[in-house]
Design an enzyme around this catalytic site. Sequence first.
Site, PDB file in Angstrom:
ATOM      1  N   THR A 200      22.884  27.584  18.688  1.00 58.10           N
ATOM      2  CA  THR A 200      23.524  26.499  19.437  1.00 58.10           C
ATOM      3  C   THR A 200      22.688  25.234  19.319  1.00 58.10           C
ATOM      4  OG1 THR A 200      24.448  28.086  20.969  1.00 58.10           O
ATOM      5  CG2 THR A 200      24.314  25.790  21.739  1.00 58.10           C
TER       6      THR A 200
ATOM      7  N   HIS B 242       9.038  14.403  16.629  1.00 63.62           N
ATOM      8  CA  HIS B 242       7.903  14.055  17.496  1.00 63.62           C
ATOM      9  C   HIS B 242       6.806  13.276  16.786  1.00 63.62           C
ATOM     10  CE1 HIS B 242       4.622  17.069  16.591  1.00 63.62           C
ATOM     11  NE2 HIS B 242       5.641  17.743  16.066  1.00 63.62           N
TER      12      HIS B 242
ATOM     13  N   ASN C 288      -0.972  14.564   5.993  1.00 57.84           N
ATOM     14  CA  ASN C 288      -1.101  14.337   7.432  1.00 57.84           C
ATOM     15  C   ASN C 288      -2.534  14.066   7.875  1.00 57.84           C
ATOM     16  OD1 ASN C 288      -0.914  17.173   6.537  1.00 57.84           O
ATOM     17  ND2 ASN C 288      -1.622  17.631   8.605  1.00 57.84           N
TER      18      ASN C 288
ATOM     19  N   GLY D  73       9.530  20.161  11.935  1.00 57.25           N
ATOM     20  CA  GLY D  73       9.063  20.058  10.556  1.00 57.25           C
ATOM     21  C   GLY D  73       8.682  21.412   9.981  1.00 57.25           C
ATOM     22  N   THR D  74       8.082  22.252  10.803  1.00 59.91           N
ATOM     23  CA  THR D  74       7.637  23.571  10.337  1.00 59.91           C
ATOM     24  C   THR D  74       8.831  24.400   9.868  1.00 59.91           C
ATOM     25  OG1 THR D  74       5.742  23.523  11.835  1.00 59.91           O
ATOM     26  CG2 THR D  74       6.443  25.690  11.026  1.00 59.91           C
TER      27      THR D  74
ATOM     28  N   CYS E 240      -3.393  21.523  13.869  1.00 59.20           N
ATOM     29  CA  CYS E 240      -3.176  22.956  13.647  1.00 59.20           C
ATOM     30  C   CYS E 240      -4.491  23.658  13.344  1.00 59.20           C
ATOM     31  CB  CYS E 240      -2.189  23.150  12.520  1.00 59.20           C
ATOM     32  SG  CYS E 240      -0.944  21.866  12.506  1.00 59.20           S
TER      33      CYS E 240
ATOM     34  N   SER F  46      10.328  15.381  11.185  1.00 60.14           N
ATOM     35  CA  SER F  46      10.174  15.904  12.539  1.00 60.14           C
ATOM     36  C   SER F  46      10.198  14.764  13.548  1.00 60.14           C
ATOM     37  CB  SER F  46       8.848  16.658  12.632  1.00 60.14           C
ATOM     38  OG  SER F  46       8.627  17.068  13.960  1.00 60.14           O
TER      39      SER F  46
ATOM     40  N   GLN G 105       5.165  12.807   7.719  1.00 59.51           N
ATOM     41  CA  GLN G 105       4.269  11.688   8.036  1.00 59.51           C
ATOM     42  C   GLN G 105       4.777  10.343   7.521  1.00 59.51           C
ATOM     43  OE1 GLN G 105       1.485  11.610   9.931  1.00 59.51           O
ATOM     44  NE2 GLN G 105       1.495  13.806  10.382  1.00 59.51           N
TER      45      GLN G 105
HETATM   46  C1  LIG Z   1       3.403  17.752  12.090  1.00 54.66           C
HETATM   47  C2  LIG Z   1       3.670  18.135  10.680  1.00 54.66           C
HETATM   48  C3  LIG Z   1       4.472  19.246  10.366  1.00 54.66           C
HETATM   49  C4  LIG Z   1       5.012  20.161  11.431  1.00 54.66           C
HETATM   50  O1  LIG Z   1       6.069  19.579  12.150  1.00 54.66           O
HETATM   51  P1  LIG Z   1       6.471  20.237  13.566  1.00 54.66           P
HETATM   52  O2  LIG Z   1       7.698  19.492  13.968  1.00 54.66           O
HETATM   53  O3  LIG Z   1       5.306  20.008  14.475  1.00 54.66           O
HETATM   54  O4  LIG Z   1       6.735  21.668  13.313  1.00 54.66           O
HETATM   55  C5  LIG Z   1       4.715  19.524   9.044  1.00 54.66           C
HETATM   56  N1  LIG Z   1       4.211  18.761   8.068  1.00 54.66           N
HETATM   57  C6  LIG Z   1       3.450  17.688   8.319  1.00 54.66           C
HETATM   58  C7  LIG Z   1       2.954  16.859   7.198  1.00 54.66           C
HETATM   59  C8  LIG Z   1       3.145  17.344   9.636  1.00 54.66           C
HETATM   60  O5  LIG Z   1       2.377  16.284   9.881  1.00 54.66           O
END
Ligand SMILES: *Cc1c(COP(=O)(O)O)cnc(C)c1O
Length: 388
Positions: free
Chosen positions: A244, A208, A158, A74-75, A332, A206, A186
Amino acid sequence: MNRIVYLDHAATTPVDMAVLDEMKPYFMQQFANPMTFAHSSPGDAAHVAVEEARKRVASLIGSSAEEVAFTSGGTEADNWALKGVMERVSRERLHRNGHLVTAEFEHHAVLHSAVALQRQGYEVTYVKVGRSGIVDPDDIRRAMRPNTALVSIMHANNEIGTIQPIAEIARIAHEKGVLMHTDAVQTVAHIPVDVRALDVDFLSASAHKFNGPKGVGLLYVRDHNSLYPFMDGGGQEGGLRGSTHNVPGIVGLGKAAQLGKERLAGEFKRLTVLRNRLHEKLTARIERLAANGDMECRVPQNLNIRIDGIDNEPLLMAMNEAGIVAAGGSACNAQETLASHVLTSIGCDLKEAKSSLRLSLGYTTTDRDIDYAVDVIPGLVKFLRSMA
Ligand SMILES: *Cc1c(COP(=O)(O)O)cnc(C)c1O
């Protein structure tokens, strides 16, 4: 008491067994580089798997497969949307100085990208968010300038889980010919997310956060010409993102997307009931407890409460000892003893922010978990209050 009641799914979720099973062959058997595919080459299986994952993700967010670009999470997707658009605008001199509109309560992946852009001379407006935790579309309208190039507002926050009026904000942006990005990390696989209904140009997600592996995510890109590549390299992802492919990760993301789609309606109902029970029972058993942010316009898996007279640090520690994992601010911010920027941005004072608790549910959360939490947390609060 060895049971762990994990109520921090907004930070991350466990990988689903079916996701892991589907990933496994791509480490040692089907390890070929998907870019080396040619008819019946070893690269074929990897290539097919990556493209199947792309279709599954597209099906979850209502896009076409070509509009999905895989990222490292996500980042990266957030960084890419913001920096990729602003860089294009400046290099192609569409505006002299591009202007970005975002909100004070965004994830740091967006906020810190915005700050980096400001250091490079771009202009940024951070709109304020009131106690409801919902951005007022009129504030976006008022923030628009002739050189505005992008609006970036998250789909759901989040920390407080509040859902934003993205379609309405996108309409305001598009009326001015401005592109629209939403961080939907989210919401994807938690509430219905449809890029056409939201009418966004970019959307971050994202794996995870919905029982997929860490280190893989995606950016939905409506028009490949609307932003610059973020990773220059070997021309992967249609030249949009070099490197890759993370084949096992992408396969895992695809499986998590498929499961997320199948489970969405059922989980939405189940988690809404569980979250509301958690909220009601805690409210009944703890005096001077209040919710942060609107309770109606909220993802089902989130509860964020403040408990008057409590410092969240000792409370979280005591909960941890009792086997309950939750959060104060976002993951974070975990090292900072500072109050959550999200809570202060919606008008909480420092004391309120420091007395707040985020409880976030997920696919593995059970009725028993919630029963345990509502049995244990009030006693810990009572004890901590008696110590104060
Ligand atoms: C967790 C999160 C991210 C970051 O995603 P990652 O895959 O951990 O880099 C970005 N935005 C929101 C709203 C999140 O909850």
